[in-house]
Design an enzyme around this catalytic site. Structure first.
Site, PDB file in Angstrom:
ATOM      1  N   LYS A  29       0.590  -0.957   0.223  1.00 10.69           N
ATOM      2  CA  LYS A  29      -0.143   0.189   0.003  1.00 10.69           C
ATOM      3  C   LYS A  29       0.672   1.328  -0.375  1.00 10.69           C
ATOM      4  O   LYS A  29       1.057   2.717  -0.582  1.00 10.69           O
ATOM      5  CB  LYS A  29      -1.131   0.101   1.188  1.00 10.69           C
ATOM      6  CG  LYS A  29      -2.007   1.305   1.234  1.00 10.69           C
ATOM      7  CD  LYS A  29      -3.429   1.008   1.595  1.00 10.69           C
ATOM      8  CE  LYS A  29      -2.992   0.887   3.202  1.00 10.69           C
ATOM      9  NZ  LYS A  29      -3.601   1.863   3.755  1.00 10.69           N
ATOM     10  N   SER A  30       1.728   1.336   0.436  1.00  8.75           N
ATOM     11  CA  SER A  30       2.421   2.669   0.596  1.00  8.75           C
ATOM     12  C   SER A  30       3.639   2.832  -0.103  1.00  8.75           C
ATOM     13  O   SER A  30       3.524   4.336  -1.216  1.00  8.75           O
ATOM     14  CB  SER A  30       3.897   2.390   2.210  1.00  8.75           C
ATOM     15  OG  SER A  30       3.282   1.951   3.404  1.00  8.75           O
ATOM     16  N   GLY A 102      -4.770   7.852   5.662  1.00  6.18           N
ATOM     17  CA  GLY A 102      -4.167   9.110   6.094  1.00  6.18           C
ATOM     18  C   GLY A 102      -2.869   9.530   5.403  1.00  6.18           C
ATOM     19  O   GLY A 102      -2.063   9.666   5.109  1.00  6.18           O
ATOM     20  N   SER A 174       7.724   9.233  12.422  1.00  5.54           N
ATOM     21  CA  SER A 174       6.790   8.897  10.862  1.00  5.54           C
ATOM     22  C   SER A 174       7.143   9.020   9.628  1.00  5.54           C
ATOM     23  O   SER A 174       7.812  10.259   9.455  1.00  5.54           O
ATOM     24  CB  SER A 174       5.444  10.042  11.077  1.00  5.54           C
ATOM     25  OG  SER A 174       4.546   9.552  10.455  1.00  5.54           O
ATOM     26  N   GLN A 176       5.220   9.040   7.561  1.00  7.93           N
ATOM     27  CA  GLN A 176       3.866  10.695   6.832  1.00  7.93           C
ATOM     28  C   GLN A 176       4.437  10.976   6.966  1.00  7.93           C
ATOM     29  O   GLN A 176       4.424  12.080   5.925  1.00  7.93           O
ATOM     30  CB  GLN A 176       2.660   9.848   6.830  1.00  7.93           C
ATOM     31  CG  GLN A 176       2.547   7.934   6.517  1.00  7.93           C
ATOM     32  CD  GLN A 176       0.676   8.282   7.348  1.00  7.93           C
ATOM     33  OE1 GLN A 176       0.102   9.452   8.105  1.00  7.93           O
ATOM     34  NE2 GLN A 176       0.514   7.343   6.967  1.00  7.93           N
ATOM     35  N   ASP A 327       1.170  -1.341  11.880  1.00  2.00           N
ATOM     36  CA  ASP A 327       0.424  -1.090  11.641  1.00  2.00           C
ATOM     37  C   ASP A 327       0.183  -2.972  11.601  1.00  2.00           C
ATOM     38  O   ASP A 327      -0.917  -3.533  11.627  1.00  2.00           O
ATOM     39  CB  ASP A 327       0.502  -0.717   9.841  1.00  2.00           C
ATOM     40  CG  ASP A 327       0.379   0.559   9.237  1.00  2.00           C
ATOM     41  OD1 ASP A 327       0.271   0.906  10.228  1.00  2.00           O
ATOM     42  OD2 ASP A 327       1.378   0.595   8.290  1.00  2.00           O
TER      43      ASP A 327
END
Length: 450
Positions: A29-30, A102, A174, A176, A327
């Site tokens: 997914k990333s 997110g 993080s 992200q 996760d």
């Protein structure tokens, strides 16, 4: 708690025998998010194979289309992207809907921070609760203008500006946040640096290099990393083969590990060293895991995983490992429920601000299934026994895909079936989860009408 409605699709998992077979899990997914974003910012054609076609990633594809990129799915399952070039974004004519993602939200906030127009962002009810201030702070420091609700929560608007480079030290580990700043740096003159106290997943660094961007990474003696990006480099389209997602792989791996006699092989799984904490932890717990056929694809380590079931034992998971498997903790909680002895998992504060408060939601569901545990502010302490958990509960997923899949894994080994209130949420990250698990011997299906 989520509100019950007629669109929910309850799914039940019943106890099954050993799992056996060879499977391939959906794409990472990333990496899927990043391939669409960077392909959309590159010059020329990018072809992506193995893209995760879950709801989160499809939101990113649609957002990049609204920003001017041409993105199409080909008949052979590949995705073809024609990018606009760094600095070539077009003003979207509607709000960018990030759904439940997110990752898409935070990365795209960085992408549009330098664009000469205002971009409006929204998402689902879950995303509206998630903190965006962690990315708003560095973007505003670079010069972007952000209008939002308190704590920079969605919906919000970003008015792009001519940005200035910064040296940013994120207060939380993080990927992200790091990636948001790096993406904002692409159209910013000068050198922008991000110093992270603990290394986080480095897909953005790897993929930027794959697209021709020079990224300098320095590893310090204290374990911190400094990532430097010189702005206004041109990106060239590149072919990408997305490997299987290790976060998705964790579900069939744990399911196999808790069933004595299981023998399951997962092919073409991403084995990025900054994301392999779940496999290391399961090995510590006594799981029989073998990794083979290790190779590099587009700068990422990939391989095959074979897992054979047997008795697990409780362990204390090092808190510093959390960043490499954050996760995967919901399904690790399930593994701990089947382990003999106590498993202590701390340093997990980040789980409280995911799609749900994953610590509390998992604790509530595990207790309902007869698992003995203690909830602490930064994690769970789970007391496993030599017998399977009782199960027998209907669990509220709080619209969280990883919660749903974790409890369906638990139901595959518990004494009584386990039901999740809405199986539709699994489409966010793992399309076809039920079909794939059943192909191995699981017994997962719609809840029978009462």
């Amino acid at each position: 708690m989520t509100t019950k409605n007629s669109t929910q699709r309850p799914v039940t998992s019943s106890r099954c025998g050993p799992l056996r077979g060879e499977i391939t899990v959906p794409g990472d997914k990333s990496m899927s998010h990043r391939s669409l974003i960077l392909g959309g910012l590159a010059v020329g054609k990018t072809t992506v194979s193995g893209l995760l076609e879950g709801e989160d990633v499809l939101c990113t594809a649609e957002a990049m289309r609204k920003l001017g990129a041409s993105i199409e799915r080909c008949e052979d399952g590949t995705w073809e992207i024609h990018g606009v070039g760094v600095g070539g974004l077009q003003e979207p004519d509607t709000v960018l809907d990030m759904g439940n993602s997110g990752t898409a939200a935070r990365l795209l906030m960085g992408v549009v921070a330098s664009a000469p127009f205002t971009t409006f962002f929204s998402g689902d009810a879950s995303l509206h609760k998630r903190p965006m201030r962690r990315v708003a702070v560095p973007l505003e420091e670079m010069g972007a203008q952000i209008t939002s609700r308190s704590n920079a929560r969605f919906p919000l608007a970003i008015t792009g500006q001519d940005l200035i480079p910064i040296d940013y030290h994120p207060p939380v580990a993080s990927a992200q946040v790091k990636s948001c700043v790096m993406l904002a740096a692409l159209d910013t003159p000068g050198i922008t640096t991000v110093t992270e106290s603990k290394p986080t997943r480095d897909h953005t660094e790897n993929m930027l290099s794959h697209f021709g961007v020079t990224v300098d990474v320095t590893q310090n003696e204290d374990g911190s990393r400094v990532i430097a990006v010189a702005g206004q480099q041109e990106m060239q389209g590149a072919d990408i083969l997305v490997p299987g997602d290790p976060s998705s792989a964790a579900f069939p791996v744990v399911a196999a590990a808790i069933h004595d006699g299981s023998d399951v092989t997962l092919t073409n799984v991403g084995l990025n060293p900054l994301r392999d904490g779940i496999f290391e932890t399961l090995s510590d717990m006594g799981a029989d895991i073998q990794i083979s056929n290790v190779r590099l694809q587009a700068g990422e380590q990939v391989g095959d995983i074979r897992i054979r079931g047997g008795m697990l034992k409780g362990v204390t998971v090092p808190p510093e490992r959390a960043v490499s498997m954050i996760d995967e903790y919901p399904v690790l909680f399930v593994a701990a429920a089947f382990a003999h002895g106590t498993t202590t998992m701390r340093g997990l504060e980040e789980l409280r601000v995911k799609e749900s408060d994953r610590i509390s939601v998992m604790a509530e569901g595990l207790k309902a299934c007869g698992v003995s545990l203690e909830e602490v502010e930064d994690g769970l302490i789970i007391h496993g026994r030599a017998v399977p958990p009782k199960g027998g509960a209907t669990v509220n997923t709080e619209l969280d895909h990883r919660i749903a899949m974790s409890f369906l894994v638990l139901g595959s080994g518990s004494e009584e079936p386990v039901t999740v209130d809405d199986g539709a949420v699994m489409e966010t990250s793992f399309p076809g989860f039920t079909t794939l698990m059943n192909s191995l011997g699981a017994k997962i299906g719609p809840k029978a009408a009462s």
